[in-house]
Motif scaffolding. Structure first.
Motif, PDB file in Angstrom:
ATOM      1  N   PRO A  83       2.939   2.616  32.883  1.00  0.00           N
ATOM      2  CA  PRO A  83       3.321   2.878  34.280  1.00  0.00           C
ATOM      3  C   PRO A  83       2.343   3.843  34.943  1.00  0.00           C
ATOM      4  CG  PRO A  83       4.697   4.151  32.808  1.00  0.00           C
ATOM      5  CD  PRO A  83       3.814   3.292  31.934  1.00  0.00           C
ATOM      6  N   PRO A  84       2.353   3.911  36.283  1.00  0.00           N
ATOM      7  CA  PRO A  84       1.515   4.895  36.983  1.00  0.00           C
ATOM      8  C   PRO A  84       1.962   6.319  36.635  1.00  0.00           C
ATOM      9  CG  PRO A  84       2.445   3.284  38.524  1.00  0.00           C
ATOM     10  CD  PRO A  84       3.103   3.075  37.207  1.00  0.00           C
ATOM     11  N   GLN A  85       1.144   7.275  36.980  1.00  0.00           N
ATOM     12  CA  GLN A  85       1.520   8.671  36.774  1.00  0.00           C
ATOM     13  C   GLN A  85       2.814   8.960  37.514  1.00  0.00           C
ATOM     14  OE1 GLN A  85      -1.864  10.876  38.190  1.00  0.00           O
ATOM     15  NE2 GLN A  85      -2.962  10.655  36.257  1.00  0.00           N
ATOM     16  N   ARG A  86       3.625   9.842  36.959  1.00  0.00           N
ATOM     17  CA  ARG A  86       4.956  10.113  37.522  1.00  0.00           C
ATOM     18  C   ARG A  86       4.900  10.595  38.973  1.00  0.00           C
ATOM     19  NH1 ARG A  86       9.389   9.832  34.243  1.00  0.00           N
ATOM     20  NH2 ARG A  86      10.642  11.161  35.602  1.00  0.00           N
TER      21      ARG A  86
ATOM     22  N   GLU B 299       5.720   1.029  45.631  1.00  0.00           N
ATOM     23  CA  GLU B 299       5.400  -0.397  45.494  1.00  0.00           C
ATOM     24  C   GLU B 299       6.251  -1.040  44.409  1.00  0.00           C
ATOM     25  OE1 GLU B 299       3.198  -2.961  46.694  1.00  0.00           O
ATOM     26  OE2 GLU B 299       3.195  -1.593  48.385  1.00  0.00           O
ATOM     27  N   ILE B 300       6.268  -0.421  43.239  1.00  0.00           N
ATOM     28  CA  ILE B 300       7.004  -0.972  42.098  1.00  0.00           C
ATOM     29  C   ILE B 300       8.489  -1.066  42.410  1.00  0.00           C
ATOM     30  CG2 ILE B 300       7.735  -0.491  39.725  1.00  0.00           C
ATOM     31  CD1 ILE B 300       4.902   0.753  39.319  1.00  0.00           C
ATOM     32  N   ILE B 301       9.057   0.011  42.906  1.00  0.00           N
ATOM     33  CA  ILE B 301      10.495   0.067  43.167  1.00  0.00           C
ATOM     34  C   ILE B 301      10.899  -0.962  44.225  1.00  0.00           C
ATOM     35  CG2 ILE B 301      12.346   1.503  44.097  1.00  0.00           C
ATOM     36  CD1 ILE B 301      10.814   3.907  42.739  1.00  0.00           C
ATOM     37  N   CYS B 302      10.178  -0.995  45.325  1.00  0.00           N
ATOM     38  CA  CYS B 302      10.511  -1.936  46.403  1.00  0.00           C
ATOM     39  C   CYS B 302      10.363  -3.387  45.944  1.00  0.00           C
ATOM     40  CB  CYS B 302       9.649  -1.678  47.629  1.00  0.00           C
ATOM     41  SG  CYS B 302      10.031  -0.122  48.443  1.00  0.00           S
TER      42      CYS B 302
ATOM     43  N   GLY C  83      11.728   9.447  40.297  1.00  0.00           N
ATOM     44  CA  GLY C  83      11.941   9.852  38.913  1.00  0.00           C
ATOM     45  C   GLY C  83      13.128   9.138  38.285  1.00  0.00           C
ATOM     46  N   VAL C  84      14.173   8.924  39.061  1.00  0.00           N
ATOM     47  CA  VAL C  84      15.342   8.199  38.562  1.00  0.00           C
ATOM     48  C   VAL C  84      14.948   6.777  38.185  1.00  0.00           C
ATOM     49  CG1 VAL C  84      17.602   7.267  39.227  1.00  0.00           C
ATOM     50  CG2 VAL C  84      16.989   9.616  39.824  1.00  0.00           C
TER      51      VAL C  84
END
Length: 88
Positions: free
Chosen positions: A45-48, A56-59, A33-34
Motif C-alpha cells: 500500500p502507499p505510505q500511511r 483514490e483507493i478508498i473512493c 487510517g481506519v
C-alpha cells in the motif's frame, strides 16, 4: 471534528485558526487510517500519510464501476478540497 468545530468557534487570532487546520488535517488522516487498518493488502500500500493516494483507493473501492463515476468524482473532489483547505 467536534473539537475542530469548537476550536473554530473560539478562534481569535491566526495561530488559533492554524491550530484548527492542524486538527482538521489530523481528522482526515484518521479517516484514511481506519480504511488502511481495515483492508487486506495483496500489494504494497502507499505510505500511511499519503492522503491523496489513499483517497483514490478508498473512493474507488467504495464506489466502483461506471455507474458511480459522478459520485466517486464528487467524493474525491470534496476530500481533495478538505485536504487542501486544512493544509492552507
Amino acid at each position: 471534528m467536534e473539537e475542530a468545530g469548537t476550536a473554530v468557534a473560539q478562534a481569535q487570532n491566526l495561530s488559533d485558526y492554524q491550530a484548527v487546520g492542524v486538527r482538521c488535517r489530523e481528522a482526515l488522516l484518521e479517516l484514511i487510517g481506519v480504511a488502511q487498518d481495515a483492508a487486506m493488502w495483496t500489494d504494497a500500500p502507499p505510505q500511511r500519510a499519503n492522503f491523496r493516494a489513499w483517497t483514490e483507493i478508498i473512493c474507488n473501492e467504495l464506489l466502483p464501476s461506471d455507474t458511480n463515476k459522478e459520485r466517486r468524482g464528487a467524493l474525491k473532489s470534496a476530500l481533495e478540497s478538505a485536504w487542501t483547505f486544512s493544509n492552507g
